[in-house]
Write a protein that holds these residues in place. Structure first.
Motif, short mmCIF file in Angstrom:
data_model
loop_
_atom_site.label_atom_id
_atom_site.label_comp_id
_atom_site.label_asym_id
_atom_site.label_seq_id
_atom_site.Cartn_x
_atom_site.Cartn_y
_atom_site.Cartn_z
N ILE A 177 -9.35 7.21 -6.39
CA ILE A 177 -10.41 8.19 -6.66
C ILE A 177 -10.11 8.53 -8.16
CG2 ILE A 177 -11.49 10.25 -6.13
CD1 ILE A 177 -10.97 9.59 -3.01
N SER A 178 -9.00 8.67 -8.22
CA SER A 178 -8.66 9.60 -9.66
C SER A 178 -8.93 8.58 -10.87
CB SER A 178 -7.20 9.81 -9.72
OG SER A 178 -6.84 10.96 -8.85
N PRO A 196 0.84 -1.33 -0.05
CA PRO A 196 0.05 0.05 0.05
C PRO A 196 0.74 1.32 0.10
CG PRO A 196 0.21 -0.97 2.32
CD PRO A 196 0.70 -2.07 1.28
N THR A 197 0.18 2.37 -0.44
CA THR A 197 0.89 3.52 -0.52
C THR A 197 0.11 4.74 -0.08
OG1 THR A 197 0.11 4.17 -2.67
CG2 THR A 197 2.19 2.91 -2.74
N ALA A 198 1.00 5.94 0.53
CA ALA A 198 0.02 6.68 1.14
C ALA A 198 -1.02 7.47 0.25
CB ALA A 198 1.07 7.85 1.49
N SER A 199 -0.85 7.30 -1.08
CA SER A 199 -1.62 7.88 -2.30
C SER A 199 -2.61 6.76 -2.45
CB SER A 199 -0.88 8.56 -3.18
OG SER A 199 -0.08 7.62 -3.79
N ALA A 200 -2.80 5.73 -2.21
CA ALA A 200 -3.70 4.76 -2.50
C ALA A 200 -4.93 5.19 -2.86
CB ALA A 200 -3.55 3.40 -1.85
N LYS A 201 -5.47 5.68 -1.85
CA LYS A 201 -6.91 6.13 -1.98
C LYS A 201 -7.13 7.39 -3.00
CE LYS A 201 -10.35 8.32 1.21
NZ LYS A 201 -10.74 8.81 2.52
N ASP A 202 -6.28 8.29 -3.20
CA ASP A 202 -6.28 9.26 -3.99
C ASP A 202 -6.23 8.69 -5.50
OD1 ASP A 202 -6.62 11.19 -2.02
OD2 ASP A 202 -4.45 11.94 -2.01
N GLU A 203 -5.16 7.85 -5.65
CA GLU A 203 -5.16 7.02 -6.81
C GLU A 203 -6.28 6.40 -7.23
OE1 GLU A 203 -1.61 4.66 -6.95
OE2 GLU A 203 -0.31 6.14 -6.87
N ARG A 221 -11.05 -2.18 -7.31
CA ARG A 221 -11.66 -3.39 -7.65
C ARG A 221 -12.89 -3.45 -6.52
NH1 ARG A 221 -8.92 -9.33 -6.55
NH2 ARG A 221 -10.69 -10.62 -6.71
N ASP A 222 -12.68 -3.29 -5.46
CA ASP A 222 -13.79 -3.46 -4.27
C ASP A 222 -14.78 -2.34 -4.76
OD1 ASP A 222 -12.44 -5.46 -3.22
OD2 ASP A 222 -11.48 -4.21 -1.54
N ALA A 223 -14.50 -1.00 -5.20
CA ALA A 223 -15.25 -0.01 -5.43
C ALA A 223 -15.96 -0.51 -6.53
CB ALA A 223 -14.59 1.21 -5.71
N LEU A 224 -15.53 -0.90 -7.82
CA LEU A 224 -16.48 -1.20 -8.84
C LEU A 224 -17.29 -2.48 -8.62
CD1 LEU A 224 -13.55 -1.27 -11.63
CD2 LEU A 224 -15.47 0.31 -11.47
N LYS A 225 -17.00 -3.29 -7.59
CA LYS A 225 -17.51 -4.39 -7.10
C LYS A 225 -19.09 -3.95 -6.61
CE LYS A 225 -17.78 -8.46 -4.06
NZ LYS A 225 -17.16 -9.31 -3.17
N SER A 226 -18.76 -2.92 -5.70
CA SER A 226 -19.74 -2.31 -4.85
C SER A 226 -20.79 -1.63 -5.82
CB SER A 226 -19.17 -1.39 -3.91
OG SER A 226 -18.71 -0.34 -4.27
N GLN A 250 -19.36 10.36 -6.56
CA GLN A 250 -19.87 9.06 -6.47
C GLN A 250 -18.28 8.19 -6.13
OE1 GLN A 250 -21.16 7.54 -10.23
NE2 GLN A 250 -21.84 5.56 -9.35
N ALA A 251 -17.12 8.46 -6.89
CA ALA A 251 -16.02 7.83 -6.55
C ALA A 251 -15.64 7.82 -5.09
CB ALA A 251 -15.02 8.44 -7.47
N GLU A 252 -15.54 9.13 -4.57
CA GLU A 252 -15.30 9.43 -3.24
C GLU A 252 -16.02 8.74 -2.30
OE1 GLU A 252 -15.41 13.50 -2.99
OE2 GLU A 252 -13.45 14.00 -3.85
#
Length: 207
Positions: free
Chosen positions: A168-169, A159-166, A200-205, A180-182
């Protein structure tokens, strides 16, 4: 036409990569179903590609499987579907699942993709139903009934510190609205997850 490339991955920022081919760096966008299968940065990979030339840009799309590129090429010939929407559709569905949805006229599954409303979904079924028979993308009955995100194992990355931002982008680049992405990333966020796993998890949801 650039039909395929083999080179070293020097950058990965989903859904894009930078591929070094004999000293030339190619910026390539991949559907997430292909992106999940990429090796780590520094590794070699071979991709089937499709080159799009527009007045304002030259875009290169990459695919792990030939069948995915074949479907992409069929999609962009459909009325109202451009390369970006085609890539988005193939990020939310595997080639086999899309073919299955069209063949069975599953409008409900198709409209879950961003940018695909009911009229677009109905048009895709009408226009593509007779054009998908030659695309070789076999899948078992069990795979067809499983969520797309369960069919392809995402690489296990640190994991990286920017994983969440990456993440969302990446979703925004695939056509989802930022809000919606956030919200989607927030709902499934795990601080130990890589950006690929979050996407992957977000697309699944959302499917």
């Amino acid at each position: 036409m650039i039909g395929s490339l083999r080179g070293t991955i020097t950058e990965k920022l989903p859904p894009d990569i930078l591929l070094d081919v004999n000293g030339v760096g190619y910026e390539i966008q991949l559907p997430m179903t292909s992106f999940y299968q990429l090796p780590d940065v520094g590794a070699q990979v071979s991709l089937f590609t499709h080159f799009v030339v527009r007045e304002d840009a030259q875009l290169l799309f990459g695919f792990i499987e030939r069948s995915e590129r074949s479907l992409f090429r069929v999609l962009i010939k459909a009325n109202g579907v451009g390369p970006k929407l085609a890539c988005t559709i193939l990020s939310g569905m595997s080639a086999s699942q899309f073919i299955h949805s069209v063949m069975h006229e599953d409008i409900t599954a198709l409209v879950k993709m961003p940018g695909v409303g009911k009229k677009t979904a109905e048009r895709l079924v009408v226009e593509l139903k007779d054009k998908l028979n030659d695309i070789d993308a076999p899948m078992s009955a069990a795979q067809l009934s499983a969520p797309v995100s369960d069919q392809t194992q995402a690489p296990v990355l640190m994991p990286t510190a920017s994983a969440k931002d990456e993440a969302i982008s990446a979703l925004v680049a695939l056509g989802y609205k930022r809000v919606q992405a956030e919200q989607s990333i927030k709902a499934i966020f795990n601080e130990d997850a890589s950006s690929e796993q979050l996407i992957r998890d977000a697309l699944k949801s959302m499917v």
